[in-house]
Enzyme design. Sequence first.
Site, PDB file in Angstrom:
ATOM      1  CG  ASP A 170       7.888   4.563  -0.037  1.00  0.00           C
ATOM      2  OD1 ASP A 170       8.085   4.532  -1.126  1.00  0.00           O
ATOM      3  OD2 ASP A 170       8.162   3.349   0.631  1.00  0.00           O
ATOM      4  CE  LYS A 211       5.903  -0.142  -4.416  1.00  0.00           C
ATOM      5  NZ  LYS A 211       5.585  -0.625  -5.723  1.00  0.00           N
ATOM      6  CG  MET A 214       0.235  -3.453   3.864  1.00  0.00           C
ATOM      7  SD  MET A 214       1.662  -3.864   2.502  1.00  0.00           S
ATOM      8  CE  MET A 214       2.409  -5.344   3.584  1.00  0.00           C
TER       9      MET A 214
END
Length: 272
Positions: A41, A63, A185
Amino acid sequence: MAARPGPPGCVTLVGAGPGDPQLLTLQAVQAIASADVLLVDDLVHEAVLAHARPGARVLRVGKRGGQASTPQAHIGALMLREVRAGRAVVRLKGGDPFIFGRGGEEVQQLREAGYEPRVVHGITSGLAALGSLGAPLTHGERAHGVIFASGHLHAQAHQPQQQAVRWQRMGEAVRDLQLTLVIYMGAGHAAEIQAGLLRALPADTAAAVIERATWPGQRQCVTTLGRLAQAMQAGGLGSPAIVVVGDVVLGAREALRREAEQTEQGQAVAAG
């Protein structure tokens, strides 16, 4: 189809922790060192890959919210292609695979294909972020539990009004059950999250934002819920970031104050 655990042809989901490569577990180091192929990642520190053996292939499958990302279906297809070729595959993720890391979806896909993956947990950024400011997530007098929530759900909702109620309910839980709210997030939706939480919590509720927790470039602000979006904008804080709401943030504020005082004292001594 019967599962086929163990090498050759095995998959290990590895949590690389929040950023600082020294926070890797011993199991993570061992798994990385034994891999033929690593699917990595974006939020994995480059120094983590120093543990990979010479000749191991590294496939970047980043991502990131709001940026071009490798489709999840493509990542799953890569894992299956490599494990079916008899290779030891490590899926290397930031934080912990099972906390907003899509680890559950990947385990399900592998099991459906007949492979039983191994999981190596890592320190999640929601834990490390406030800890980096010298404060805990729970406290005997201030917080009796923790809620981990994703800020992405708000943006993906087809019915924003219902999602506003969701944030309000989380705020009610923080208030009524004396909990800490940790939002992953959520930096890109801070104003909407703030508005929802303010339906349940007073504006002077302590809040903190920690960007790139444990990385060399970590930045943070300690503020109040009523000034959350404004403080983030003023400080230029954005993704990847953790937002923490609750009384435990008062401990971070105190720790930062003491650190500033010690720095000032040290400078005064040096100048004298």
